[in-house]
Scaffold this motif. Structure first.
Motif, PDB file in Angstrom:
ATOM      1  N   ASP A 404       0.819  -1.209   0.000  1.00 23.10           N
ATOM      2  CA  ASP A 404       0.000   0.000   0.000  1.00 23.10           C
ATOM      3  C   ASP A 404       0.859   1.268   0.000  1.00 23.10           C
ATOM      4  O   ASP A 404       0.466   2.290  -0.582  1.00 23.10           O
ATOM      5  CB  ASP A 404      -0.951  -0.006   1.199  1.00 23.10           C
ATOM      6  N   ILE A 405       2.026   1.210   0.638  1.00 18.96           N
ATOM      7  CA  ILE A 405       2.958   2.347   0.558  1.00 18.96           C
ATOM      8  C   ILE A 405       3.358   2.559  -0.904  1.00 18.96           C
ATOM      9  O   ILE A 405       3.414   3.702  -1.390  1.00 18.96           O
ATOM     10  CB  ILE A 405       4.202   2.099   1.435  1.00 18.96           C
ATOM     11  N   GLU A 406       3.626   1.461  -1.613  1.00 23.23           N
ATOM     12  CA  GLU A 406       4.004   1.571  -3.022  1.00 23.23           C
ATOM     13  C   GLU A 406       2.839   2.095  -3.869  1.00 23.23           C
ATOM     14  O   GLU A 406       3.037   2.880  -4.799  1.00 23.23           O
ATOM     15  CB  GLU A 406       4.460   0.215  -3.562  1.00 23.23           C
ATOM     16  N   ARG A 407       1.624   1.681  -3.545  1.00 24.69           N
ATOM     17  CA  ARG A 407       0.456   2.179  -4.289  1.00 24.69           C
ATOM     18  C   ARG A 407       0.303   3.688  -4.108  1.00 24.69           C
ATOM     19  O   ARG A 407      -0.080   4.400  -5.044  1.00 24.69           O
ATOM     20  CB  ARG A 407      -0.808   1.446  -3.832  1.00 24.69           C
ATOM     21  N   ILE A 408       0.583   4.172  -2.912  1.00 28.87           N
ATOM     22  CA  ILE A 408       0.520   5.620  -2.674  1.00 28.87           C
ATOM     23  C   ILE A 408       1.576   6.326  -3.512  1.00 28.87           C
ATOM     24  O   ILE A 408       1.308   7.358  -4.141  1.00 28.87           O
ATOM     25  CB  ILE A 408       0.703   5.930  -1.170  1.00 28.87           C
ATOM     26  N   ARG A 441      -7.755  -0.490   4.900  1.00 29.42           N
ATOM     27  CA  ARG A 441      -6.733  -1.258   5.624  1.00 29.42           C
ATOM     28  C   ARG A 441      -5.962  -0.376   6.591  1.00 29.42           C
ATOM     29  O   ARG A 441      -5.661  -0.791   7.725  1.00 29.42           O
ATOM     30  CB  ARG A 441      -5.785  -1.930   4.623  1.00 29.42           C
ATOM     31  N   PHE A 442      -5.646   0.856   6.195  1.00 31.59           N
ATOM     32  CA  PHE A 442      -4.895   1.745   7.081  1.00 31.59           C
ATOM     33  C   PHE A 442      -5.763   2.221   8.259  1.00 31.59           C
ATOM     34  O   PHE A 442      -5.249   2.482   9.344  1.00 31.59           O
ATOM     35  CB  PHE A 442      -4.344   2.942   6.307  1.00 31.59           C
ATOM     36  N   ASP A 443      -7.057   2.359   8.051  1.00 35.02           N
ATOM     37  CA  ASP A 443      -7.944   2.688   9.170  1.00 35.02           C
ATOM     38  C   ASP A 443      -7.855   1.620  10.259  1.00 35.02           C
ATOM     39  O   ASP A 443      -7.852   1.924  11.460  1.00 35.02           O
ATOM     40  CB  ASP A 443      -9.396   2.817   8.687  1.00 35.02           C
ATOM     41  N   MET A 444      -7.772   0.365   9.840  1.00 33.76           N
ATOM     42  CA  MET A 444      -7.688  -0.725  10.809  1.00 33.76           C
ATOM     43  C   MET A 444      -6.316  -0.770  11.471  1.00 33.76           C
ATOM     44  O   MET A 444      -6.191  -1.024  12.671  1.00 33.76           O
ATOM     45  CB  MET A 444      -7.972  -2.058  10.112  1.00 33.76           C
ATOM     46  N   HIS A 445      -5.256  -0.489  10.716  1.00 35.83           N
ATOM     47  CA  HIS A 445      -3.893  -0.593  11.256  1.00 35.83           C
ATOM     48  C   HIS A 445      -3.517   0.605  12.128  1.00 35.83           C
ATOM     49  O   HIS A 445      -2.982   0.437  13.227  1.00 35.83           O
ATOM     50  CB  HIS A 445      -2.894  -0.732  10.105  1.00 35.83           C
ATOM     51  N   ILE A 446      -3.796   1.820  11.654  1.00 34.33           N
ATOM     52  CA  ILE A 446      -3.366   3.031  12.364  1.00 34.33           C
ATOM     53  C   ILE A 446      -4.409   3.500  13.367  1.00 34.33           C
ATOM     54  O   ILE A 446      -4.074   4.052  14.415  1.00 34.33           O
ATOM     55  CB  ILE A 446      -3.050   4.155  11.341  1.00 34.33           C
ATOM     56  N   GLN A 447      -5.687   3.294  13.038  1.00 30.30           N
ATOM     57  CA  GLN A 447      -6.800   3.741  13.883  1.00 30.30           C
ATOM     58  C   GLN A 447      -6.706   5.246  14.194  1.00 30.30           C
ATOM     59  O   GLN A 447      -6.601   5.665  15.340  1.00 30.30           O
ATOM     60  CB  GLN A 447      -6.849   2.931  15.180  1.00 30.30           C
TER      61      GLN A 447
END
Length: 472
Positions: A404-408, A441-447
């Motif tokens: 996802d970092i690469e997609r950004i 996915r980032f909402d779940m990981h970083i909250q």
């Protein structure tokens, strides 16, 4: 310091609002001069197409079976500058049609180019002045269309075959477009197989190494769609025009605070001067524009002048940045907002989560810088096992944080490296789907305190509101 930043802002706005506009108007004037027309005659000659840049309903001049398909590009205030609705209509006008629109209206008597602003001048250039772009590519360079096509053969090939590497692709070559814009019939209009193919090919059919531009070909031999696409991707002057529009749009980011740092100002001025002087050279007005630029950068400024341009920028922020954008430009604008306001925030929050003692403020971190931090930290390695790569390396099934970092990064680069301030509807929806899933996915990981998906929805709601305003 603040007063210096205000002065920088004002001088930069003068360059954009006045002198970039003057440069584009000079190109319009060059085109109509080469055609032996006055501006009034030019507008009347293009009256039907101009009307359909404003109104996509069938009009009196539309032949049977012709259905206008364009989205609205010109709006009522711009049409009022060009046309006289109160005068007599063209003879073909259906008198039963409402008389308060611009159908079959004639240009205002004595109409001159001084009514044009940067946006309207760009609209006329792109839609009705292909001759001036071809002039800059051919006569101005003392070459033929045959020479021009052969020089750009590789790029043109990949505007057709956009997802296939060829024998002339060097390592790291970036394809000019993400979707095919030409077909085989278009390619065959321009090129024919007259050479022996290289050692990589056993036959000459469709191999780039075996073709050359057709001898004696001229722009008149190209159909309108091919003509438009070749200029869009390979005409330097066309890219200069689009770069000026991008600079104008970027300046709206400074409109509220009316401040610009020395570094921002210097960087902007260098780019603006380079673009203006290229147009000046094409128009044979180098001396005139050099003097104007010096006056704008070194002339006396007063508070009255500052207030004038500040008010002008604030007015145009709403009217031009929203109302005069095409659908593709509007897509580019809202995707840019998503990238800058949300995706950069994701990378920043993720790095703060991984490196709690990181002290740099968010406003000092862009996506390129944050990506380099994550790459150096090397905590979230992409599923490919290495950093970098193209979209092809990140299938939808690969959903690690590193992916996802690469997609950004890829999304940011696609916008930043775009030759035009445009994003078509298909590509916008593709990128939106990618971003929606990765934000989930980032909402779940970083909250985060405010979910990223909520911020995404807020931007889309604002975009819908803007679009409704645009249609009013």
């Amino acid at each position: 310091m603040t007063s210096k930043k205000r002065e920088n802002f004002l001088r930069n706005v003068i360059l954009v609002v006045d002198h970039c506009k003057d440069a584009l108007v000079s190109l319009v004037e060059l085109d109509i001069t080469n055609k032996g027309q006055t501006f009034e005659q030019f507008v009347n000659a293009n009256q039907h197409e101009l009307f359909h840049l404003y109104n996509n309903s069938i009009c009196c001049q539309c032949p049977p079976g012709r259905f206008p398909y364009r989205s609205r590009i010109i709006h009522k205030p711009q049409m009022d500058l060009l046309f006289d609705r109160s005068s007599s209509k063209l003879r073909c006008h259906n008198t039963a049609r409402t008389s308060d629109d611009f159908c079959c209206s004639k240009a205002k008597v004595g109409l001159c180019t001084d009514v044009l602003d940067l946006t309207l001048a760009r609209c006329l250039l792109v839609n009705f002045c292909s001759d001036v772009f071809w002039f800059s590519c051919l006569q101005f360079q003392s070459i033929t269309l045959e020479d021009f096509l052969n020089h750009n053969k590789h790029g043109i090939y990949h505007v057709w075959q956009n997802n296939t590497a060829c024998c002339q692709c060097h390592p790291g070559y970036t394809l000019p477009t993400n979707s095919s814009r030409l077909n085989q019939s278009d390619w065959n209009q321009m090129f024919s197989s007259i050479l022996l193919p290289c050692s990589y090919h056993t036959r000459s059919s469709n191999s780039i190494c075996s073709v050359m531009a057709k001898p004696g070909i001229t722009p008149a031999n190209l159909n309108p769609n091919v003509n438009r696409i070749i200029l869009q991707y390979f005409c330097k002057l066309r890219k200069v025009v689009e770069a000026m529009v991008q600079i104008r749009n970027q300046n709206y980011g400074h409109a509220n605070e009316c401040l610009m740092s020395d570094n921002e100002y210097i960087k902007s001025v260098v780019k603006i001067e380079r673009l203006i002087m290229y147009i000046a050279k094409v128009c044979n007005k180098e001396t005139q524009f050099k003097q104007k630029l010096q006056e704008a950068m070194n002339g006396f400024l007063d508070q009255k002048l500052f207030n004038k341009y500040q008010n002008l920028m604030e007015l145009q922020t709403r009217q031009q940045y929203i109302h005069l954008l095409s659908k593709e430009e509007f897509n580019y604008s809202r995707m840019g907002r998503i990238v800058l306001n949300i995706l950069a925030e994701v990378l920043y929050d993720l790095y703060k989560l991984d490196v709690p003692n990181f002290e740099r403020e968010r406003y000092g971190c862009d996506i390129t810088y944050l990506y380099s931090l994550h790459r150096r930290c090397n905590k979230h390695i992409p599923s490919t096992g290495r950093w970098g790569g193209s979209w092809a390396g990140f299938e939808t099934c690969n959903t690690t944080i590193g992916d996802d970092i690469e997609r950004i990064r890829l999304t940011r680069n696609e916008l930043a490296h775009s030759a035009l301030y445009e994003l078509d509807e298909i590509r916008f929806n593709e990128l939106y789907d990618v971003i929606f899933e990765l934000l989930k996915r980032f909402d779940m990981h970083i909250q985060p305190t405010q979910p990223y998906l909520d911020r995404l929805k807020a931007i889309l709601v604002k975009a819908i509101s803007d679009q409704q305003d645009k249609n009013n």
